[in-house]
Design an enzyme around this catalytic site. Structure first.
Site, PDB file in Angstrom:
ATOM      1  N   LEU A  12       0.838  -1.201   0.000  1.00 63.70           N
ATOM      2  CA  LEU A  12       0.000   0.000   0.000  1.00 63.70           C
ATOM      3  C   LEU A  12       0.873   1.252   0.000  1.00 63.70           C
ATOM      4  O   LEU A  12       0.595   2.217  -0.730  1.00 63.70           O
ATOM      5  CB  LEU A  12      -0.915  -0.004   1.234  1.00 63.70           C
ATOM      6  N   ASP A  35      12.957   2.379  12.554  1.00 63.30           N
ATOM      7  CA  ASP A  35      12.245   1.267  13.187  1.00 63.30           C
ATOM      8  C   ASP A  35      11.146   1.895  14.035  1.00 63.30           C
ATOM      9  O   ASP A  35      11.420   2.485  15.084  1.00 63.30           O
ATOM     10  CB  ASP A  35      13.208   0.436  14.057  1.00 63.30           C
ATOM     11  N   ILE A  36       9.916   1.781  13.577  1.00 65.73           N
ATOM     12  CA  ILE A  36       8.820   2.479  14.274  1.00 65.73           C
ATOM     13  C   ILE A  36       8.533   1.901  15.659  1.00 65.73           C
ATOM     14  O   ILE A  36       7.795   2.494  16.435  1.00 65.73           O
ATOM     15  CB  ILE A  36       7.520   2.536  13.424  1.00 65.73           C
ATOM     16  N   ALA A  59       3.500  -2.004   8.894  1.00 62.92           N
ATOM     17  CA  ALA A  59       2.798  -2.962   9.765  1.00 62.92           C
ATOM     18  C   ALA A  59       3.482  -4.318   9.673  1.00 62.92           C
ATOM     19  O   ALA A  59       4.310  -4.556   8.780  1.00 62.92           O
ATOM     20  CB  ALA A  59       1.340  -3.099   9.340  1.00 62.92           C
ATOM     21  N   ASP A 101     -10.115  -5.595   8.281  1.00 67.36           N
ATOM     22  CA  ASP A 101     -11.384  -6.309   8.487  1.00 67.36           C
ATOM     23  C   ASP A 101     -11.233  -7.405   9.551  1.00 67.36           C
ATOM     24  O   ASP A 101     -12.218  -7.871  10.112  1.00 67.36           O
ATOM     25  CB  ASP A 101     -11.871  -6.914   7.160  1.00 67.36           C
ATOM     26  N   TYR A 124      -3.084 -11.342  14.779  1.00 64.59           N
ATOM     27  CA  TYR A 124      -2.943 -10.163  13.908  1.00 64.59           C
ATOM     28  C   TYR A 124      -4.092  -9.176  14.164  1.00 64.59           C
ATOM     29  O   TYR A 124      -3.870  -7.986  14.381  1.00 64.59           O
ATOM     30  CB  TYR A 124      -2.927 -10.620  12.444  1.00 64.59           C
ATOM     31  N   LYS A 128      -3.847  -5.381  15.659  1.00 56.85           N
ATOM     32  CA  LYS A 128      -4.322  -4.212  14.908  1.00 56.85           C
ATOM     33  C   LYS A 128      -5.380  -3.454  15.712  1.00 56.85           C
ATOM     34  O   LYS A 128      -5.419  -2.222  15.695  1.00 56.85           O
ATOM     35  CB  LYS A 128      -4.890  -4.639  13.546  1.00 56.85           C
ATOM     36  N   TRP A 149      -8.284  -7.473   2.291  1.00 59.96           N
ATOM     37  CA  TRP A 149      -7.848  -8.328   1.175  1.00 59.96           C
ATOM     38  C   TRP A 149      -7.052  -7.528   0.125  1.00 59.96           C
ATOM     39  O   TRP A 149      -7.391  -7.521  -1.063  1.00 59.96           O
ATOM     40  CB  TRP A 149      -9.057  -8.988   0.507  1.00 59.96           C
TER      41      TRP A 149
HETATM   42  N1  LIG Z   1      -2.293  -6.829   3.101  1.00 56.34           N
HETATM   43  C1  LIG Z   1      -3.585  -6.912   3.362  1.00 56.34           C
HETATM   44  O1  LIG Z   1      -4.303  -7.755   2.815  1.00 56.34           O
HETATM   45  C2  LIG Z   1      -4.211  -5.952   4.347  1.00 56.34           C
HETATM   46  C3  LIG Z   1      -5.580  -6.091   4.622  1.00 56.34           C
HETATM   47  C4  LIG Z   1      -6.163  -5.182   5.518  1.00 56.34           C
HETATM   48  C5  LIG Z   1      -5.418  -4.184   6.120  1.00 56.34           C
HETATM   49  N2  LIG Z   1      -4.082  -4.093   5.837  1.00 56.34           N
HETATM   50  C6  LIG Z   1      -3.327  -3.026   6.498  1.00 56.34           C
HETATM   51  O2  LIG Z   1      -2.902  -2.123   5.486  1.00 56.34           O
HETATM   52  C7  LIG Z   1      -1.619  -1.561   5.827  1.00 56.34           C
HETATM   53  C8  LIG Z   1      -0.647  -1.774   4.683  1.00 56.34           C
HETATM   54  O3  LIG Z   1      -0.508  -3.191   4.461  1.00 56.34           O
HETATM   55  P1  LIG Z   1       0.465  -3.771   3.341  1.00 56.34           P
HETATM   56  O4  LIG Z   1      -0.055  -5.120   2.982  1.00 56.34           O
HETATM   57  O5  LIG Z   1       0.710  -2.758   2.287  1.00 56.34           O
HETATM   58  O6  LIG Z   1       1.794  -3.971   4.185  1.00 56.34           O
HETATM   59  P2  LIG Z   1       3.233  -4.486   3.685  1.00 56.34           P
HETATM   60  O7  LIG Z   1       3.261  -4.653   2.202  1.00 56.34           O
HETATM   61  O8  LIG Z   1       3.599  -5.650   4.556  1.00 56.34           O
HETATM   62  O9  LIG Z   1       4.159  -3.236   4.019  1.00 56.34           O
HETATM   63  C9  LIG Z   1       4.465  -2.890   5.326  1.00 56.34           C
HETATM   64  C10 LIG Z   1       5.772  -2.143   5.291  1.00 56.34           C
HETATM   65  O10 LIG Z   1       6.117  -1.822   6.655  1.00 56.34           O
HETATM   66  C11 LIG Z   1       7.490  -2.117   6.842  1.00 56.34           C
HETATM   67  N3  LIG Z   1       7.764  -2.365   8.258  1.00 56.34           N
HETATM   68  C12 LIG Z   1       7.510  -3.472   8.987  1.00 56.34           C
HETATM   69  N4  LIG Z   1       7.957  -3.339  10.248  1.00 56.34           N
HETATM   70  C13 LIG Z   1       8.501  -2.098  10.334  1.00 56.34           C
HETATM   71  C14 LIG Z   1       9.155  -1.368  11.367  1.00 56.34           C
HETATM   72  N5  LIG Z   1       9.342  -1.913  12.576  1.00 56.34           N
HETATM   73  N6  LIG Z   1       9.602  -0.125  11.110  1.00 56.34           N
HETATM   74  C15 LIG Z   1       9.435   0.424   9.876  1.00 56.34           C
HETATM   75  N7  LIG Z   1       8.845  -0.216   8.849  1.00 56.34           N
HETATM   76  C16 LIG Z   1       8.378  -1.459   9.080  1.00 56.34           C
HETATM   77  C17 LIG Z   1       7.689  -3.367   6.005  1.00 56.34           C
HETATM   78  O11 LIG Z   1       9.051  -3.629   5.786  1.00 56.34           O
HETATM   79  P3  LIG Z   1       9.504  -5.156   5.515  1.00 56.34           P
HETATM   80  O12 LIG Z   1       8.712  -5.640   4.345  1.00 56.34           O
HETATM   81  O13 LIG Z   1      10.964  -5.031   5.263  1.00 56.34           O
HETATM   82  O14 LIG Z   1       9.169  -5.928   6.767  1.00 56.34           O
HETATM   83  C18 LIG Z   1       6.930  -2.985   4.741  1.00 56.34           C
HETATM   84  O15 LIG Z   1       7.712  -2.222   3.862  1.00 56.34           O
HETATM   85  C19 LIG Z   1      -1.230  -2.219   7.146  1.00 56.34           C
HETATM   86  O16 LIG Z   1      -1.626  -1.411   8.221  1.00 56.34           O
HETATM   87  C20 LIG Z   1      -2.050  -3.498   7.165  1.00 56.34           C
HETATM   88  O17 LIG Z   1      -2.283  -3.964   8.478  1.00 56.34           O
HETATM   89  C21 LIG Z   1      -3.477  -4.945   4.979  1.00 56.34           C
END
Ligand SMILES: NC(=O)c1ccc[n+]([C@@H]2O[C@H](COP(=O)([O-])OP(=O)(O)OC[C@H]3O[C@@H](n4cnc5c(N)ncnc54)[C@H](OP(=O)(O)O)[C@@H]3O)[C@@H](O)[C@H]2O)c1
Length: 300
Positions: A12, A35-36, A59, A101, A124, A128, A149
């Protein structure tokens, strides 16, 4: 506006970075820069950047992984949100944060509204929800977007996983896809049919975020592509749109996969509030999928 975008290399985050950079000055930071989980690192990044808005797209998103790495999952999905909210608090910086969700238990039979009771059934979802609670108690200027999703061109996702399996005609039990090995039938994918939700293209979600920023809206919002399907129905559509006519998809039950984390059976999010406030709607998931397939061809 100046925006600090945390997690800008994620699925995202990368679409948010592209979408928002046209209209705003966006500073992206990901794991390599910050590192958040560290409160000091969050404070320093915000002090140095002096943003009007902090967007947290970072996340710990490995749903099954969270069942094992519970501490890390809570640190990133809950404690880090507290760090960000505390660092923004005295400076009245606006926070945009994403949730899922999976904060709902999936027992409903109509789309979940923003104020419906949360009751996560996996770690998870719990982490969240804990992040949501930190944000709500520490910030009086936040936008909390629950989505579902997700798939996008810059991340591992279900669409990609199904296409890879179809291409390889291999049927390995993959934690990213909902598919499982069927050794005796090399042209069949087995995909769960008892989880229903709304697949959402990150590019569409990024456009919705841009709109919500423009309208200076606060509070909790559900944002997904329109319509619902099961993972099985989603897989059938992915293969059809991609011309894999020789691959068949078999619907199976979640219990047959025996994955570490339970998933809600029904996690459709109501878009009523978003439509009411913005006057806009999101495109149907089927059209969003077509856009994604076109864009990922270009991207690859
Ligand atoms: N994916 C889904 O289906 C989904 C569904 C509903 C809601 N969401 C929410 O939508 C948001 C975006 O999801 P996404 O799927 O785009 O996530 P993502 O592709 O996993 O990206 C998360 C990013 O955060 C980085 N990260 C992880 N730990 C960190 C830390 N301690 N400090 C700094 N950066 C860190 C990750 O780095 P690394 O990759 O190097 O770990 C990655 O670049 C999240 O809040 C997620 O919970 C996602």
């Amino acid at each position: 506006m100046k925006i600090l975008l945390l997690g800008h290399k994620g699925m995202l985050g990368s679409d948010l970075f592209s979408r928002l950079s046209g209209d705003h000055e966006v500073v992206g930071m990901d794991k390599e820069e910050i590192d958040i989980v560290s409160a000091d690192a969050c404070r320093n990044a915000i002090d140095e950047t002096k943003p009007a808005i902090v967007i947290n797209a970072a996340a710990y998103t490995n749903v099954d992984g969270c069942e094992i790495a519970q501490e890390e999952c809570f640190a990133v999905n809950a404690e880090a949100v507290k760090n960000i909210a505390e660092a923004c608090r005295s400076k009245k910086i606006r926070i945009i944060h994403f949730s899922t969700d999976y904060v709902f238990d999936g027992t409903a039979n109509e789309p979940y509204k923003e104020d419906d009771q949360c009751n996560p059934i996996n770690v998870y979802g719990e982490s969240k929800l804990a992040g949501e609670r930190h944000l709500q108690s520490l910030s009086d200027n936040y936008l909390l977007i629950r989505t579902s999703w997700l798939y996008g061109v810059k991340g591992k996702n279900f669409v990609q996983a199904i296409l890879e399996k179809a291409k390889a005609k291999q049927f390995i039990n993959d934690t990213m896809a909902k598919a499982k090995a069927v050794a005796d039938n090399p042209s069949t994918l087995s995909v769960v049919d008892d989880q229903v939700g709304s697949p959402t293209y990150t590019k569409d979600l990024a456009a919705a975020v841009a709109l919500l920023i423009e309208k200076n809206i606060q509070g909790i919002f559900h944002v997904t592509n329109r319509g619902t399907c099961s993972w099985y129905q989603f897989a059938v559509k992915i293969l059809k749109e991609s011309g894999f006519d020789d691959i068949t998809v078999e619907p199976i039950k979640s219990s047959q996969l025996q994955r570490p984390a339970r998933r809600p059976a029904y996690s459709v999010l109501s878009m009523q509030r978003f439509i009411q406030i913005t006057g806009k709607t999101m495109q149907p998931w089927q059209l969003a999928l077509q856009d994604y397939l076109e864009n990922s061809k270009l991207h690859n």
